[in-house]
Scaffold this motif. Structure first.
Motif, PDB file in Angstrom:
ATOM      1  N   SER A 190       0.850  -1.193   0.000  1.00  0.00           N
ATOM      2  CA  SER A 190       0.000   0.000   0.000  1.00  0.00           C
ATOM      3  C   SER A 190       0.882   1.238   0.000  1.00  0.00           C
ATOM      4  CB  SER A 190      -0.917   0.016   1.226  1.00  0.00           C
ATOM      5  OG  SER A 190      -1.847  -1.045   1.165  1.00  0.00           O
ATOM      6  N   TYR A 191       0.484   2.223  -0.808  1.00  0.00           N
ATOM      7  CA  TYR A 191       1.242   3.468  -0.927  1.00  0.00           C
ATOM      8  C   TYR A 191       0.333   4.645  -0.605  1.00  0.00           C
ATOM      9  CZ  TYR A 191       4.504   0.514  -3.575  1.00  0.00           C
ATOM     10  OH  TYR A 191       5.363  -0.480  -3.963  1.00  0.00           O
ATOM     11  N   THR A 192       0.850   5.554   0.213  1.00  0.00           N
ATOM     12  CA  THR A 192       0.099   6.756   0.549  1.00  0.00           C
ATOM     13  C   THR A 192       0.191   7.750  -0.601  1.00  0.00           C
ATOM     14  OG1 THR A 192       0.556   6.465   2.906  1.00  0.00           O
ATOM     15  CG2 THR A 192      -0.149   8.655   2.184  1.00  0.00           C
ATOM     16  N   LEU A 193      -0.940   8.323  -0.954  1.00  0.00           N
ATOM     17  CA  LEU A 193      -0.982   9.303  -2.032  1.00  0.00           C
ATOM     18  C   LEU A 193      -0.495  10.660  -1.525  1.00  0.00           C
ATOM     19  CD1 LEU A 193      -4.390   8.268  -3.606  1.00  0.00           C
ATOM     20  CD2 LEU A 193      -2.119   7.922  -4.583  1.00  0.00           C
ATOM     21  N   PRO A 194      -0.129  11.572  -2.423  1.00  0.00           N
ATOM     22  CA  PRO A 194       0.375  12.880  -1.997  1.00  0.00           C
ATOM     23  C   PRO A 194      -0.632  13.640  -1.132  1.00  0.00           C
ATOM     24  CG  PRO A 194       0.869  12.514  -4.313  1.00  0.00           C
ATOM     25  CD  PRO A 194      -0.027  11.398  -3.886  1.00  0.00           C
ATOM     26  N   GLN A 195      -0.112  14.529  -0.333  1.00  0.00           N
ATOM     27  CA  GLN A 195      -0.957  15.343   0.543  1.00  0.00           C
ATOM     28  C   GLN A 195      -1.956  16.156  -0.281  1.00  0.00           C
ATOM     29  OE1 GLN A 195       1.131  18.325   2.828  1.00  0.00           O
ATOM     30  NE2 GLN A 195      -0.196  18.047   4.600  1.00  0.00           N
ATOM     31  N   HIS A 196      -3.136  16.355   0.289  1.00  0.00           N
ATOM     32  CA  HIS A 196      -4.215  17.126  -0.340  1.00  0.00           C
ATOM     33  C   HIS A 196      -4.687  16.484  -1.656  1.00  0.00           C
ATOM     34  CE1 HIS A 196      -3.242  20.028   2.701  1.00  0.00           C
ATOM     35  NE2 HIS A 196      -2.066  20.308   2.170  1.00  0.00           N
ATOM     36  N   PHE A 197      -4.682  15.164  -1.696  1.00  0.00           N
ATOM     37  CA  PHE A 197      -5.152  14.432  -2.869  1.00  0.00           C
ATOM     38  C   PHE A 197      -6.613  14.790  -3.144  1.00  0.00           C
ATOM     39  CE2 PHE A 197      -7.189  10.468  -4.466  1.00  0.00           C
ATOM     40  CZ  PHE A 197      -6.584  10.422  -5.712  1.00  0.00           C
ATOM     41  N   PHE A 198      -6.885  15.229  -4.365  1.00  0.00           N
ATOM     42  CA  PHE A 198      -8.208  15.760  -4.707  1.00  0.00           C
ATOM     43  C   PHE A 198      -8.565  15.312  -6.119  1.00  0.00           C
ATOM     44  CE2 PHE A 198     -10.723  19.886  -5.692  1.00  0.00           C
ATOM     45  CZ  PHE A 198     -11.911  19.314  -5.253  1.00  0.00           C
ATOM     46  N   VAL A 199      -9.650  14.546  -6.244  1.00  0.00           N
ATOM     47  CA  VAL A 199     -10.094  14.049  -7.542  1.00  0.00           C
ATOM     48  C   VAL A 199     -11.220  14.928  -8.078  1.00  0.00           C
ATOM     49  CG1 VAL A 199     -11.242  12.149  -8.757  1.00  0.00           C
ATOM     50  CG2 VAL A 199      -9.440  11.669  -7.100  1.00  0.00           C
ATOM     51  N   ILE A 200     -11.062  15.376  -9.311  1.00  0.00           N
ATOM     52  CA  ILE A 200     -12.122  16.055 -10.038  1.00  0.00           C
ATOM     53  C   ILE A 200     -12.439  15.176 -11.245  1.00  0.00           C
ATOM     54  CG2 ILE A 200     -12.834  18.155 -11.242  1.00  0.00           C
ATOM     55  CD1 ILE A 200     -10.656  19.645  -9.678  1.00  0.00           C
ATOM     56  N   ALA A 201     -13.593  14.542 -11.226  1.00  0.00           N
ATOM     57  CA  ALA A 201     -13.989  13.654 -12.317  1.00  0.00           C
ATOM     58  C   ALA A 201     -15.064  14.327 -13.156  1.00  0.00           C
ATOM     59  CB  ALA A 201     -14.505  12.326 -11.769  1.00  0.00           C
ATOM     60  N   THR A 202     -15.100  13.991 -14.443  1.00  0.00           N
ATOM     61  CA  THR A 202     -16.110  14.558 -15.329  1.00  0.00           C
ATOM     62  C   THR A 202     -16.835  13.439 -16.059  1.00  0.00           C
ATOM     63  OG1 THR A 202     -14.774  14.731 -17.359  1.00  0.00           O
ATOM     64  CG2 THR A 202     -14.550  16.504 -15.733  1.00  0.00           C
ATOM     65  N   GLN A 203     -18.072  13.736 -16.449  1.00  0.00           N
ATOM     66  CA  GLN A 203     -18.803  12.826 -17.317  1.00  0.00           C
ATOM     67  C   GLN A 203     -19.837  13.622 -18.106  1.00  0.00           C
ATOM     68  OE1 GLN A 203     -20.677   9.780 -14.947  1.00  0.00           O
ATOM     69  NE2 GLN A 203     -22.237  11.135 -14.131  1.00  0.00           N
ATOM     70  N   ASN A 204     -20.143  13.109 -19.305  1.00  0.00           N
ATOM     71  CA  ASN A 204     -21.113  13.742 -20.194  1.00  0.00           C
ATOM     72  C   ASN A 204     -22.442  13.002 -20.062  1.00  0.00           C
ATOM     73  OD1 ASN A 204     -22.618  14.824 -22.254  1.00  0.00           O
ATOM     74  ND2 ASN A 204     -21.293  14.145 -23.914  1.00  0.00           N
ATOM     75  N   PRO A 205     -23.488  13.649 -19.518  1.00  0.00           N
ATOM     76  CA  PRO A 205     -24.757  12.953 -19.294  1.00  0.00           C
ATOM     77  C   PRO A 205     -25.594  12.787 -20.547  1.00  0.00           C
ATOM     78  CG  PRO A 205     -24.980  15.233 -18.627  1.00  0.00           C
ATOM     79  CD  PRO A 205     -23.542  15.050 -19.067  1.00  0.00           C
ATOM     80  N   PHE A 206     -25.184  13.417 -21.646  1.00  0.00           N
ATOM     81  CA  PHE A 206     -26.018  13.424 -22.850  1.00  0.00           C
ATOM     82  C   PHE A 206     -25.585  12.385 -23.883  1.00  0.00           C
ATOM     83  CE2 PHE A 206     -25.930  17.810 -21.159  1.00  0.00           C
ATOM     84  CZ  PHE A 206     -27.250  17.881 -20.763  1.00  0.00           C
ATOM     85  N   ASP A 207     -24.501  11.702 -23.650  1.00  0.00           N
ATOM     86  CA  ASP A 207     -23.997  10.713 -24.603  1.00  0.00           C
ATOM     87  C   ASP A 207     -23.768   9.411 -23.860  1.00  0.00           C
ATOM     88  OD1 ASP A 207     -22.902   9.293 -26.642  1.00  0.00           O
ATOM     89  OD2 ASP A 207     -21.061  10.475 -26.821  1.00  0.00           O
ATOM     90  N   GLY A 208     -24.749   8.521 -23.920  1.00  0.00           N
ATOM     91  CA  GLY A 208     -24.660   7.279 -23.169  1.00  0.00           C
ATOM     92  C   GLY A 208     -24.040   6.129 -23.922  1.00  0.00           C
ATOM     93  N   GLN A 209     -23.756   6.313 -25.201  1.00  0.00           N
ATOM     94  CA  GLN A 209     -23.206   5.224 -25.997  1.00  0.00           C
ATOM     95  C   GLN A 209     -21.771   4.922 -25.560  1.00  0.00           C
ATOM     96  OE1 GLN A 209     -23.357   5.908 -30.195  1.00  0.00           O
ATOM     97  NE2 GLN A 209     -22.637   3.866 -30.740  1.00  0.00           N
ATOM     98  N   GLY A 210     -21.511   3.667 -25.263  1.00  0.00           N
ATOM     99  CA  GLY A 210     -20.169   3.252 -24.869  1.00  0.00           C
ATOM    100  C   GLY A 210     -19.769   3.691 -23.476  1.00  0.00           C
ATOM    101  N   THR A 211     -20.746   3.906 -22.589  1.00  0.00           N
ATOM    102  CA  THR A 211     -20.439   4.347 -21.229  1.00  0.00           C
ATOM    103  C   THR A 211     -20.819   3.271 -20.218  1.00  0.00           C
ATOM    104  OG1 THR A 211     -22.597   5.427 -20.944  1.00  0.00           O
ATOM    105  CG2 THR A 211     -20.785   6.759 -21.829  1.00  0.00           C
ATOM    106  N   PHE A 212     -20.273   3.415 -19.010  1.00  0.00           N
ATOM    107  CA  PHE A 212     -20.538   2.490 -17.907  1.00  0.00           C
ATOM    108  C   PHE A 212     -20.974   3.340 -16.706  1.00  0.00           C
ATOM    109  CE2 PHE A 212     -17.281   0.788 -20.649  1.00  0.00           C
ATOM    110  CZ  PHE A 212     -17.672  -0.527 -20.865  1.00  0.00           C
ATOM    111  N   PRO A 213     -22.270   3.383 -16.394  1.00  0.00           N
ATOM    112  CA  PRO A 213     -22.753   4.226 -15.288  1.00  0.00           C
ATOM    113  C   PRO A 213     -22.005   3.920 -13.994  1.00  0.00           C
ATOM    114  CG  PRO A 213     -24.593   3.337 -16.537  1.00  0.00           C
ATOM    115  CD  PRO A 213     -23.353   2.641 -17.047  1.00  0.00           C
ATOM    116  N   LEU A 214     -21.719   4.967 -13.241  1.00  0.00           N
ATOM    117  CA  LEU A 214     -21.002   4.786 -11.979  1.00  0.00           C
ATOM    118  C   LEU A 214     -21.878   4.047 -10.975  1.00  0.00           C
ATOM    119  CD1 LEU A 214     -19.324   8.276 -11.481  1.00  0.00           C
ATOM    120  CD2 LEU A 214     -18.349   6.224 -12.494  1.00  0.00           C
ATOM    121  N   PRO A 215     -21.350   3.020 -10.310  1.00  0.00           N
ATOM    122  CA  PRO A 215     -22.123   2.314  -9.280  1.00  0.00           C
ATOM    123  C   PRO A 215     -22.335   3.208  -8.063  1.00  0.00           C
ATOM    124  CG  PRO A 215     -19.870   1.527  -9.296  1.00  0.00           C
ATOM    125  CD  PRO A 215     -20.008   2.453 -10.478  1.00  0.00           C
TER     126      PRO A 215
END
Length: 302
Positions: free
Chosen positions: A128-153
Motif C-alpha cells: 500500500s502506498y500513501t498518495l500525496p498530501q491534499h489528494f483531490f479528484v475532479i472527475a467529469t462525465q457527459n450525461p447526454f452521450d450514453g453510448q459506450g459508457t458504464f454508469p457509476l455504481p
C-alpha cells in the motif's frame, strides 16, 4: 489569500461562480467532486486553473474503454540493468487529479479509484502506498452521450462529495469570453502548504446542537421517504457536516448555520439516493431533496 484564489478561478472560468465555490468547499472538506456536463463548458480548464493557482502537482487521465487500473495506479516493471523490479507510479500520485469522462472506462478501472478516494492510498501488488498530501479528484462525465459508457455504481457515487453541473452562460458572460476576458486571470501561485492552515481553521468551526439536529433531520427524512429505496449513508452525514463547516469558513464565520446545510444538501445528497422505480418516472433526485428540505422546520438562525 483565499479570496484571491476564488477571484483567480472566477476569472479563469466565467459565469460559474457556484461551481467554483462548491469546488473549493470540496477541497477544504477533503472530498472529491464529480462535474457532469456536456463537452466544452470549461471543466478541464477549471481543474488546471486550480492546480496552477496552488502550485499543486496536476495530472489528467483520459478514460476510455480500454483504460486499465494500472493506467491509474502504476505497476512494477523489471529493470534489466539492475536485475530488479522497480515501482512506476501512475497519474493518481498527484495533488489534483482530473479523471476525464470517468463513465467511459470499465467498472474494473472505476473501482481502482475507490480506495484512493476513501483512504488517500492505493494498493499495488501486496504493498500500500500513501498518495500525496491534499489528494483531490475532479472527475467529469457527459450525461447526454450514453453510448459506450458504464454508469457509476452507487459505491463510487458515494465517494464524491458533490455532483455539480455548469450553468449555461448568459449573453454578457459569453461576450466576455469572446473578447478574451478569461485570458486575463490573475497570475496566482499560492504555496500548496497554505491548504494546511485553511483546513485547520475549517476543522475548528463549531456547530450548535440545534443546527446539528437539523442536519440529522435532513438525512433521516430522506432515509424514511417512501420514494427512496436507499438513503444517505453515514459517510454522507459526515460529509455534509464537513462541507457545512467549509462553507461557514468561506463566509468568514466560525460556526455553522442552517443555511449552510440547506444550501449544500442538494448537490451533496441527491446523487447518493436511489429512488423507487415509480418515483423515477415522476421526479428527479434533486427535486426530491428540495421538496424534503421545504417540508422540514428550519431552526432559528444562530
Amino acid at each position: 489569500m483565499f479570496q484571491q484564489l476564488r477571484t483567480s478561478l472566477k476569472q479563469s472560468v466565467l459565469g460559474q461562480d457556484h461551481v467554483i465555490d462548491h469546488l473549493l468547499i470540496g477541497m477544504l472538506a477533503e472530498g472529491h467532486v464529480l462535474l457532469e456536463d456536456r463537452p466544452g463548458t470549461g471543466k478541464t480548464t477549471l481543474a488546471k486553473a486550480l492546480a496552477q493557482s496552488l502550485d499543486a502537482k496536476f495530472s489528467r487521465v483520459q478514460c476510455t474503454a480500454d483504460t486499465l487500473p494500472t493506467d491509474l495506479l502504476g505497476m512494477e516493471l523489471f529493470n534489466p540493468l539492475t536485475g530488479s523490479f522497480e515501482q512506476r507510479f501512475g497519474p493518481l500520485f498527484a495533488n489534483i487529479v482530473l479523471v476525464d469522462e470517468i463513465n467511459r472506462t470499465t467498472p474494473r478501472t472505476q473501482s481502482a479509484l475507490l480506495e484512493a478516494m476513501a483512504e488517500a492510498q492505493v494498493t499495488i501488488g501486496d504493498t500500500s502506498y500513501t498518495l500525496p498530501q491534499h489528494f483531490f479528484v475532479i472527475a467529469t462525465q457527459n450525461p447526454f452521450d450514453g453510448q459506450g459508457t458504464f454508469p457509476l455504481p452507487q459505491a463510487q457515487l458515494d465517494r464524491f462529495l458533490f455532483k455539480l453541473s455548469f450553468t449555461p452562460l448568459d449573453r454578457t458572460a459569453e461576450k466576455a469570453l469572446l473578447r478574451g476576458a478569461h485570458l486575463e486571470a490573475m497570475d496566482l501561485h499560492l504555496p500548496l502548504e497554505q491548504l494546511n492552515a485553511w483546513k485547520q481553521e475549517v476543522a475548528a468551526v463549531t456547530i450548535e446542537d440545534t443546527v446539528e439536529d437539523y442536519l440529522l433531520d435532513v438525512c433521516d427524512a430522506l432515509r424514511a421517504h417512501r420514494d427512496i429505496e436507499i438513503g444517505p449513508s453515514p459517510r454522507a452525514t459526515l460529509a455534509l457536516l464537513k462541507a457545512a463547516k467549509a462553507r461557514a469558513w468561506m463566509h468568514e464565520r466560525n460556526y455553522v448555520t442552517p443555511e449552510d446545510i440547506k444550501s449544500l444538501a442538494t448537490p451533496l445528497l441527491a446523487h447518493r439516493l436511489v429512488l423507487t422505480l415509480e418515483a423515477t418516472l415522476k421526479m428527479t433526485n434533486e427535486r426530491l431533496v428540495k421538496q424534503t428540505l421545504e417540508s422540514l422546520t428550519v431552526p432559528t438562525e444562530v
